[in-house]
Design a protein around this motif. Structure first.
Motif, PDB file in Angstrom:
ATOM      1  N   ARG A  98       0.840  -1.199   0.000  1.00  0.00           N
ATOM      2  CA  ARG A  98       0.000   0.000   0.000  1.00  0.00           C
ATOM      3  C   ARG A  98       0.873   1.246   0.000  1.00  0.00           C
ATOM      4  O   ARG A  98       1.981   1.248   0.519  1.00  0.00           O
ATOM      5  CB  ARG A  98      -0.917   0.024   1.226  1.00  0.00           C
ATOM      6  N   ALA A  99       0.335   2.286  -0.592  1.00  0.00           N
ATOM      7  CA  ALA A  99       0.999   3.581  -0.543  1.00  0.00           C
ATOM      8  C   ALA A  99       0.858   4.151   0.871  1.00  0.00           C
ATOM      9  O   ALA A  99       0.108   3.629   1.701  1.00  0.00           O
ATOM     10  CB  ALA A  99       0.378   4.528  -1.566  1.00  0.00           C
ATOM     11  N   LYS A 100       1.549   5.234   1.134  1.00  0.00           N
ATOM     12  CA  LYS A 100       1.513   5.821   2.470  1.00  0.00           C
ATOM     13  C   LYS A 100       0.136   6.364   2.845  1.00  0.00           C
ATOM     14  O   LYS A 100      -0.178   6.500   4.029  1.00  0.00           O
ATOM     15  CB  LYS A 100       2.565   6.925   2.579  1.00  0.00           C
ATOM     16  N   ASP A 101      -0.683   6.671   1.852  1.00  0.00           N
ATOM     17  CA  ASP A 101      -2.034   7.146   2.155  1.00  0.00           C
ATOM     18  C   ASP A 101      -3.034   6.007   2.293  1.00  0.00           C
ATOM     19  O   ASP A 101      -4.230   6.231   2.450  1.00  0.00           O
ATOM     20  CB  ASP A 101      -2.508   8.140   1.092  1.00  0.00           C
ATOM     21  N   GLY A 102      -2.558   4.769   2.237  1.00  0.00           N
ATOM     22  CA  GLY A 102      -3.420   3.609   2.422  1.00  0.00           C
ATOM     23  C   GLY A 102      -3.987   3.017   1.151  1.00  0.00           C
ATOM     24  O   GLY A 102      -4.595   1.943   1.194  1.00  0.00           O
ATOM     25  N   THR A 103      -3.819   3.680   0.008  1.00  0.00           N
ATOM     26  CA  THR A 103      -4.314   3.121  -1.245  1.00  0.00           C
ATOM     27  C   THR A 103      -3.473   1.923  -1.662  1.00  0.00           C
ATOM     28  O   THR A 103      -2.290   1.829  -1.345  1.00  0.00           O
ATOM     29  CB  THR A 103      -4.280   4.181  -2.369  1.00  0.00           C
TER      30      THR A 103
END
Length: 256
Positions: A98-103
């Protein structure tokens, strides 16, 4: 060098951005006023969340959204699962972490594309099958971050960009029609100064929605070049698949 050098590399970026671009809907749908509430779920047994994404892709026009969803369901029934004679393709795109923004992260390695092993349409269908399988794990509103590594790799095909463009076009066509509303951003890295300058010169022709989603990270793009430090804003080193972490050691500087 990686596959993205030269002005043709913009076509790859534009087509990838089209996965969630306002310009993909019809003029009629764009002109239609948004309706305050969705009618009961239709067509078929699609959940309300999925239908809402298709309606949103058509600017709130429920009839257009239902027609788009119906075409998706027909395509899915005809195209998936992959046919038994579908070729085994290189590991050019995959979900991991996941990316740092949760996506969720969709990782693309354009330098692994090999048109000797499959046609552009077959690459596009393989990407669609992968996204369709991921749909079961995503909430109705969950989105993706796409990271596109432009660097070449040892033992990879490392094709010229004009070999990548047909795959991008075919994938964009299939994914735009069948997975609307899923992409939050597309991070392309690294781009040499010359390539970035050329892209900026053409930026004005892009739809605003597309331009907002694309993040270009400059830097040298040889196979030994480090990932740009700016990538750390979006991805941690631990989110990169294990066999590719040696290409992203610059992210370790952000670990502390």
């Amino acid at each position: 060098m990686g596959f993205s050098l030269g002005w043709q590399g913009q076509d790859w970026i534009n087509q990838a951005a089209a996965l969630d671009d306002d310009s993909t809907t019809t003029a009629a749908a764009r002109a239609a006023p948004a309706k305050p509430m969705l009618t009961p779920t239709r067509p078929g047994s699609s959940g309300p969340g999925k239908r809402a994404r298709f309606v949103a892709a058509c600017y709130g026009d429920e009839d257009a959204g239902d027609a788009m969803l119906r075409k998706h369901m027909e395509w899915r029934a005809e195209s998936l699962p992959l046919p038994v004679d579908h070729p085994v393709l290189p590991d050019w795109a995959f979900f991991h972490g996941r990316a740092k923004d949760g996506t969720r992260l969709l990782c693309v390695l354009g330098a692994k594309i090999d048109l000797r092993q499959g046609t552009a349409a077959q690459y596009a269908l393989s990407a669609a099958a992968m996204c369709d399988a991921m749909e079961a794990e995503l909430t109705a509103s969950e989105q993706l971050t796409v990271i596109v590594d432009t660097r070449a790799g040892d033992g990879w095909t490392n094709p010229p960009v004009w070999d990548v463009v047909p795959v991008a076009r075919a994938a964009a066509s299939v994914l735009t029609a069948n997975f609307p509303g899923r992409v939050r951003r597309i991070v392309v890295y690294p781009l040499p100064t010359a390539a970035t300058a050329v892209w900026q010169a053409f930026r004005w022709v892009l739809p605003t929605a597309t331009a907002r989603k694309i993040v270009l990270l400059g830097g040298p793009a040889s196979r030994a070049s480090p990932a740009p430090a700016g990538l750390a804003e979006f991805v941690s080193h631990g989110a990169i698949r294990e066999d590719l972490r040696h290409r992203h050691t610059s992210l370790l500087d952000d670990a502390g």
